[in-house]
Design a protein around this motif. Sequence first.
Motif, PDB file in Angstrom:
ATOM      1  N   ALA A 129       0.827  -1.202   0.000  1.00 11.61           N
ATOM      2  CA  ALA A 129       0.000   0.000   0.000  1.00 11.61           C
ATOM      3  C   ALA A 129       0.864   1.255   0.000  1.00 11.61           C
ATOM      4  O   ALA A 129       0.581   2.232  -0.720  1.00 11.61           O
ATOM      5  N   LEU A 130       1.924   1.254   0.808  1.00 13.89           N
ATOM      6  CA  LEU A 130       2.827   2.398   0.848  1.00 13.89           C
ATOM      7  C   LEU A 130       3.515   2.606  -0.489  1.00 13.89           C
ATOM      8  O   LEU A 130       3.588   3.737  -1.003  1.00 13.89           O
ATOM      9  N   LEU A 131       3.991   1.526  -1.081  1.00 15.39           N
ATOM     10  CA  LEU A 131       4.672   1.614  -2.368  1.00 15.39           C
ATOM     11  C   LEU A 131       3.730   2.132  -3.451  1.00 15.39           C
ATOM     12  O   LEU A 131       4.111   2.979  -4.271  1.00 15.39           O
ATOM     13  N   ASN A 132       2.493   1.649  -3.464  1.00 15.97           N
ATOM     14  CA  ASN A 132       1.524   2.093  -4.467  1.00 15.97           C
ATOM     15  C   ASN A 132       1.209   3.572  -4.325  1.00 15.97           C
ATOM     16  O   ASN A 132       1.060   4.289  -5.327  1.00 15.97           O
ATOM     17  N   ASN A 133       1.107   4.047  -3.082  1.00 16.50           N
ATOM     18  CA  ASN A 133       0.857   5.470  -2.867  1.00 16.50           C
ATOM     19  C   ASN A 133       2.044   6.318  -3.303  1.00 16.50           C
ATOM     20  O   ASN A 133       1.869   7.386  -3.893  1.00 16.50           O
ATOM     21  N   GLY A 155       1.614  10.670 -10.817  1.00 16.40           N
ATOM     22  CA  GLY A 155       0.379  11.412 -10.987  1.00 16.40           C
ATOM     23  C   GLY A 155      -0.728  10.552 -11.542  1.00 16.40           C
ATOM     24  O   GLY A 155      -0.614   9.332 -11.630  1.00 16.40           O
ATOM     25  N   GLY A 156      -1.818  11.195 -11.908  1.00 14.29           N
ATOM     26  CA  GLY A 156      -2.939  10.469 -12.486  1.00 14.29           C
ATOM     27  C   GLY A 156      -3.841   9.864 -11.426  1.00 14.29           C
ATOM     28  O   GLY A 156      -4.003  10.401 -10.327  1.00 14.29           O
ATOM     29  N   VAL A 157      -4.409   8.718 -11.761  1.00 11.79           N
ATOM     30  CA  VAL A 157      -5.396   8.054 -10.903  1.00 11.79           C
ATOM     31  C   VAL A 157      -4.743   6.918 -10.138  1.00 11.79           C
ATOM     32  O   VAL A 157      -3.902   6.192 -10.667  1.00 11.79           O
ATOM     33  N   ARG A 208      -9.706   4.626  -4.039  1.00  7.99           N
ATOM     34  CA  ARG A 208      -9.558   5.268  -5.345  1.00  7.99           C
ATOM     35  C   ARG A 208      -9.267   6.748  -5.132  1.00  7.99           C
ATOM     36  O   ARG A 208      -9.970   7.425  -4.386  1.00  7.99           O
ATOM     37  N   GLY A 209      -8.214   7.227  -5.784  1.00 10.43           N
ATOM     38  CA  GLY A 209      -7.835   8.615  -5.623  1.00 10.43           C
ATOM     39  C   GLY A 209      -7.273   9.209  -6.902  1.00 10.43           C
ATOM     40  O   GLY A 209      -7.027   8.494  -7.882  1.00 10.43           O
ATOM     41  N   VAL A 210      -7.068  10.501  -6.886  1.00  9.19           N
ATOM     42  CA  VAL A 210      -6.485  11.206  -8.024  1.00  9.19           C
ATOM     43  C   VAL A 210      -5.442  12.187  -7.489  1.00  9.19           C
ATOM     44  O   VAL A 210      -5.631  12.805  -6.440  1.00  9.19           O
ATOM     45  N   ILE A 211      -4.328  12.290  -8.192  1.00  3.52           N
ATOM     46  CA  ILE A 211      -3.231  13.158  -7.790  1.00  3.52           C
ATOM     47  C   ILE A 211      -3.416  14.545  -8.414  1.00  3.52           C
ATOM     48  O   ILE A 211      -3.698  14.671  -9.610  1.00  3.52           O
TER      49      ILE A 211
END
Length: 205
Positions: free
Chosen positions: A73-77, A84-86, A106-109
Amino acid sequence: STLLERPAPALSDVRLRAFVDAVFDAYYDWHIQTGHMDMSDQMDALLRLEPGALPRAFDGWLGRVHPDDREEALLNNQRAAQRGGVYEGEYRMARGDGSFILVRDRGVILRDEDGLSTHMIGAIRDITREHEAERAQREAADLYRTLFAQAVNPAYHIAGDGRFLDANDAGLAFLATEREQLRRQNVAALWGEDSLPAVHAALAS
């Protein structure tokens, strides 16, 4: 004179928040450079914590991620913040009572004028029940294959109106027919009118 009251939120903001509340269980705004994390009050409720008990910081969120999922999870964030992006991920989170839930994140940068990632705005939804339902469906499919498809004796799947829905290989061989041909037939036509009441009796029991 100075107004002490906060200005009323724009109608578009109210509608957006209502939509997020309806679709997701909680939402957040991660300030990437400072580590501060604004969260909706639903985040505490989702994790069965007292209101405001979850620290409004990235480390507070990360500390609730299951130890086995934390590194990924940390690496993906971090990757999302860099490229950037989704962003989208699934991981387990610890509740205040010691249980774990599976969430979809689900998030967006958002970037500033210089292209620097400043925020990740996202929402979290509890998908534990969905995951359990999918697992139950897989287990039911495995059981179906074991008890029906792989059975050595003839076996048939028959609808309430007497239509043949399926048969295992032994059943097709017994009737000397193909699966598609069998699906166009009815038990009453193939086995006689007395067969349909027998099907109804079997379904009722």
